[in-house]
Design an enzyme around this catalytic site. Sequence first.
Site, PDB file in Angstrom:
ATOM      1  N   LYS A  50       0.835  -1.208   0.000  1.00 30.57           N
ATOM      2  CA  LYS A  50       0.000   0.000   0.000  1.00 30.57           C
ATOM      3  C   LYS A  50       0.867   1.254   0.000  1.00 30.57           C
ATOM      4  O   LYS A  50       0.598   2.207  -0.734  1.00 30.57           O
ATOM      5  CB  LYS A  50      -0.932  -0.014   1.231  1.00 30.57           C
ATOM      6  CG  LYS A  50      -2.035  -1.061   1.136  1.00 30.57           C
ATOM      7  CD  LYS A  50      -2.831  -1.211   2.434  1.00 30.57           C
ATOM      8  CE  LYS A  50      -3.871  -2.317   2.305  1.00 30.57           C
ATOM      9  NZ  LYS A  50      -4.651  -2.542   3.534  1.00 30.57           N
ATOM     10  N   GLN A  94      -4.560  -1.139   9.820  1.00 33.08           N
ATOM     11  CA  GLN A  94      -4.498  -2.480   9.222  1.00 33.08           C
ATOM     12  C   GLN A  94      -5.085  -3.516  10.185  1.00 33.08           C
ATOM     13  O   GLN A  94      -4.753  -3.538  11.365  1.00 33.08           O
ATOM     14  CB  GLN A  94      -3.039  -2.819   8.862  1.00 33.08           C
ATOM     15  CG  GLN A  94      -2.864  -4.128   8.099  1.00 33.08           C
ATOM     16  CD  GLN A  94      -3.507  -4.127   6.713  1.00 33.08           C
ATOM     17  OE1 GLN A  94      -3.655  -3.088   6.071  1.00 33.08           O
ATOM     18  NE2 GLN A  94      -3.914  -5.303   6.260  1.00 33.08           N
ATOM     19  N   ASP A 117     -10.972   3.250   4.454  1.00 31.55           N
ATOM     20  CA  ASP A 117     -11.247   1.803   4.408  1.00 31.55           C
ATOM     21  C   ASP A 117     -12.753   1.515   4.420  1.00 31.55           C
ATOM     22  O   ASP A 117     -13.166   0.393   4.163  1.00 31.55           O
ATOM     23  CB  ASP A 117     -10.622   1.115   5.631  1.00 31.55           C
ATOM     24  CG  ASP A 117      -9.365   0.336   5.274  1.00 31.55           C
ATOM     25  OD1 ASP A 117      -9.259  -0.128   4.129  1.00 31.55           O
ATOM     26  OD2 ASP A 117      -8.498   0.205   6.153  1.00 31.55           O
TER      27      ASP A 117
END
Length: 281
Positions: A50, A94, A117
Amino acid sequence: MTAQLLNGKQLAADIRSRLKEKIAGFAAAPGLAVILVGNDPASEIYIRAKQKACAEIGIRAEAFHLPENTSQAELTHLINRLNNTPEINGILVQLPLPRHLNEKEILLAVAPEKDVDGFHPYNAGSIIQKRAGAFAPCTPKGILRLLDTTGKDLNGLNAVIVGRSQIVGMPAAHLLLNRNCTVTITHSHTQNLQKICQTADILIAALGKSEFITGEYVKPGAIVIDVGINRTENGLKGDVNFAEAAEIASYITPVPGGVGPMTIAMLLENTCEAFFKQHRS
Ligand code: GUN
């Protein structure tokens, strides 16, 4: 093989280059905070990918790698600080987090307008209520883009999703429902799974079991989307037995090079959207 490949790698590259051009037209660069707690090896790989993708298109990725024993208060404090930092437009925590941390509370701490997200309840609820401007989670959003490359009208198609995670299965169901698919969500307690999958015009495998979906699960002509990334002793495998399914399906995503690159491309897209919105207001 009779199925056509849904090439996520190529589509993601096209999206990335379009975003790069768009960012180049701005004086400031979008900023993404990437938070990793602990040393999960798979998470470390994803985070690196990422960050690299951000750097390539001109997003400033700021990494926060916190020790395994980080407390709930420390992580919440960091998120609050980033919520109030104007140069940070997106915040990514994450998952999975270490077990001692309350994941739901942590995701709730991220400001919805920086939740690239799409995991905050405001954004998750907004997808269900079809509110404009919400962030959709990256993997399901990427799956919809791949489906659209087939040129097929999704209206009225039977979509069967195997797996009900908050990251993939559940939001994918809502996005497909919003496109007028008839959606069935299946999971580990589902009876007659194979029979249900055989009814799928769109079959989405997101259960995390290597090559679980064999040819017998696939309806002739179905579109098969494989979300699995399973590291096995025979290499990287999806949740679908590719060789078998590709003989029966009309379209299929490869692993790697299918859904994975699209997840990252959608993260970049959401981060750019967050940046543009925050600069407009
Ligand atoms: N863990 C597995 N997939 C994802 C994702 O898309 N975003 C985050 N933050 N964590 C994940």
